[in-house]
Design a protein around this motif. Sequence first.
Motif, PDB file in Angstrom:
ATOM      1  N   PRO A  49       0.917  -1.251   0.020  1.00  0.00           N
ATOM      2  CA  PRO A  49       0.006   0.023  -0.067  1.00  0.00           C
ATOM      3  C   PRO A  49       0.918   1.251   0.142  1.00  0.00           C
ATOM      4  O   PRO A  49       0.970   2.037   0.923  1.00  0.00           O
ATOM      5  N   ILE A  50       1.422   1.479  -1.288  1.00  0.00           N
ATOM      6  CA  ILE A  50       2.235   2.982  -1.054  1.00  0.00           C
ATOM      7  C   ILE A  50       1.345   4.026  -1.780  1.00  0.00           C
ATOM      8  O   ILE A  50       0.750   3.604  -2.661  1.00  0.00           O
ATOM      9  N   SER A  51       1.222   5.002  -0.987  1.00  0.00           N
ATOM     10  CA  SER A  51       0.502   6.001  -1.176  1.00  0.00           C
ATOM     11  C   SER A  51       1.144   7.274  -2.148  1.00  0.00           C
ATOM     12  O   SER A  51       0.439   8.009  -3.000  1.00  0.00           O
ATOM     13  N   ALA A  52       2.510   7.148  -1.867  1.00  0.00           N
ATOM     14  CA  ALA A  52       3.306   8.335  -2.731  1.00  0.00           C
ATOM     15  C   ALA A  52       4.685   7.905  -2.985  1.00  0.00           C
ATOM     16  O   ALA A  52       5.266   7.325  -2.145  1.00  0.00           O
ATOM     17  N   VAL A  53       5.351   8.332  -4.125  1.00  0.00           N
ATOM     18  CA  VAL A  53       6.757   8.153  -4.174  1.00  0.00           C
ATOM     19  C   VAL A  53       7.521   9.232  -4.699  1.00  0.00           C
ATOM     20  O   VAL A  53       7.010  10.059  -5.619  1.00  0.00           O
ATOM     21  N   GLU A  54       8.526   9.835  -3.771  1.00  0.00           N
ATOM     22  CA  GLU A  54       9.289  10.976  -4.102  1.00  0.00           C
ATOM     23  C   GLU A  54      10.521  10.735  -4.464  1.00  0.00           C
ATOM     24  O   GLU A  54      11.181  10.075  -3.602  1.00  0.00           O
ATOM     25  N   ALA A 119       2.261   5.469  -9.539  1.00  0.00           N
ATOM     26  CA  ALA A 119       2.465   6.816  -9.759  1.00  0.00           C
ATOM     27  C   ALA A 119       3.730   7.459  -8.757  1.00  0.00           C
ATOM     28  O   ALA A 119       3.741   6.944  -7.557  1.00  0.00           O
ATOM     29  N   ILE A 120       4.369   8.406  -9.198  1.00  0.00           N
ATOM     30  CA  ILE A 120       5.426   9.090  -8.508  1.00  0.00           C
ATOM     31  C   ILE A 120       5.086  10.554  -8.236  1.00  0.00           C
ATOM     32  O   ILE A 120       4.426  11.268  -9.415  1.00  0.00           O
ATOM     33  N   SER A 121       4.857  10.820  -7.042  1.00  0.00           N
ATOM     34  CA  SER A 121       4.462  12.082  -6.672  1.00  0.00           C
ATOM     35  C   SER A 121       5.401  13.267  -7.050  1.00  0.00           C
ATOM     36  O   SER A 121       5.006  14.442  -7.364  1.00  0.00           O
ATOM     37  N   PHE A 143       6.320   4.080 -15.302  1.00  0.00           N
ATOM     38  CA  PHE A 143       5.261   4.385 -13.957  1.00  0.00           C
ATOM     39  C   PHE A 143       3.910   4.872 -14.570  1.00  0.00           C
ATOM     40  O   PHE A 143       4.097   5.405 -15.817  1.00  0.00           O
ATOM     41  N   THR A 144       2.780   4.737 -13.934  1.00  0.00           N
ATOM     42  CA  THR A 144       1.472   5.229 -14.463  1.00  0.00           C
ATOM     43  C   THR A 144       1.737   6.859 -14.813  1.00  0.00           C
ATOM     44  O   THR A 144       0.931   6.877 -15.741  1.00  0.00           O
ATOM     45  N   SER A 145       2.177   7.486 -13.876  1.00  0.00           N
ATOM     46  CA  SER A 145       2.224   8.863 -14.037  1.00  0.00           C
ATOM     47  C   SER A 145       3.167   9.507 -13.181  1.00  0.00           C
ATOM     48  O   SER A 145       3.844   8.965 -12.222  1.00  0.00           O
ATOM     49  N   ILE A 146       3.757  10.578 -13.604  1.00  0.00           N
ATOM     50  CA  ILE A 146       4.516  11.648 -12.685  1.00  0.00           C
ATOM     51  C   ILE A 146       3.879  12.687 -12.520  1.00  0.00           C
ATOM     52  O   ILE A 146       3.386  13.494 -13.152  1.00  0.00           O
TER      53      ILE A 146
END
Length: 423
Positions: A49-54, A119-121, A143-146
């Motif tokens: 359950p990852i909510s964001a990737v920076e 997605a990468i935040s 990735f699905t989106s940046i």
Amino acid sequence: MMNENPFPLHKFNVVELRAIFKNLSLDDIVQLSFTSDDIRNALGEVSLPISAVEIFYSPRKSSIKLKSEKGDILWTDRYPNTPMTFVGEIKIGRISLKCMKSGDGFHTRLTDIGQGNAAISELALDLSIVPDSRIVCSQFTAFTSIERLAVHESIRDEDAEKAFALNFGWIMKNLKPKEIYIGVEIMEPVLTKRRGRFDIHEMPRRFEQIFDLDHICVKYSEWITEKDFFNLNVKTAILMNSSLSETSINKFIKKWLESDFDRLNWMEVKLPDRNFQQEEILEGLDVEDDTYRLENTRCSCPFRRFETVESVPFEFPTASKKVTRDSDSTIATISIIRDTFFFHVRNDGPVTPPVPPPPPEQPEQLAQFEQGVVERIMRRDPDEDGREPDEDEFQENERNDPMAFFHRHQAIRRLQRRRNQQN
């Protein structure tokens, strides 16, 4: 007491593993991945359950931050100057990376960023350490989106700037960011014809691919012309070091008033070396005093951010004006603070809390206060300086107590009536 019959984690099925992982932090899960191949394979079967990737590239250290409801973890490509413990080894092809852990997170000597359906935040590139931005960005195309792409430069590197300018179209086409920060000024040679001869000179590079993004912030926006300004199809635009004039901004406001464009939330234009002339911007506009700041103590635009992902709040000045569009009654706030023009249409994020209402009335306390004021005025008791009370008294008490202001004037009116009766 230790369980004498432990059940191996890799023996659980996917549903059972998901239930277990709900009670584990990301830190625990990462450390479990180093225990055995069986457990690592089991982890691979479960969607974490990852909510964001920076992801950040900077001269000091590059890092990946994973965020979830169960906590965050930080992974850097350099060892910090703090106590660390050995966790395990990561093998990528023929490369073996020794992973260490400190109180700050996990650390290796080299970061390899894999691809995945996530997605990468934010992806932040410092061109002073990223000589070829296309090679770096190509690692994120799966990735699905940046969500946000931030490009800046701590140390000038012309070769890296040219590589970024050359590959900017490819980067935008393949990463498809929703938000962008461009913190570099890139000059490029152009050919112009003057008086029958051709001249070569440098002009700022144009990044026209950003005009349809949701949110843009351009640190050096001199290249954005009046025509570009009128045709921006954005929700948020922050244009710094702009060459736009008061006349251009006045035309922009009038164009917005005559349109049905409902995408824009926030526009900000900052001049490099002078202040705006408010009279020229408001010329020919039907403006009123703005009331937005009475309901919201600060700007609630979450995309008013610059080099970092942190949003910077904006406090509307008391001199703000507002204009209303006739077609749909949409209201826009106009604020001009020295060298910066702000145009705020609506909120696209959490609204800041309004000013709290005054505390509920306390009849007994107010009655005692009122009686004390009346008695002091009736007695005309002098204060510590020997002054007799008059209508300017008690101002300090009333700044945070509007009811005190009301009752003081009631007391003064009673005193005046009493004196008139005596006379």
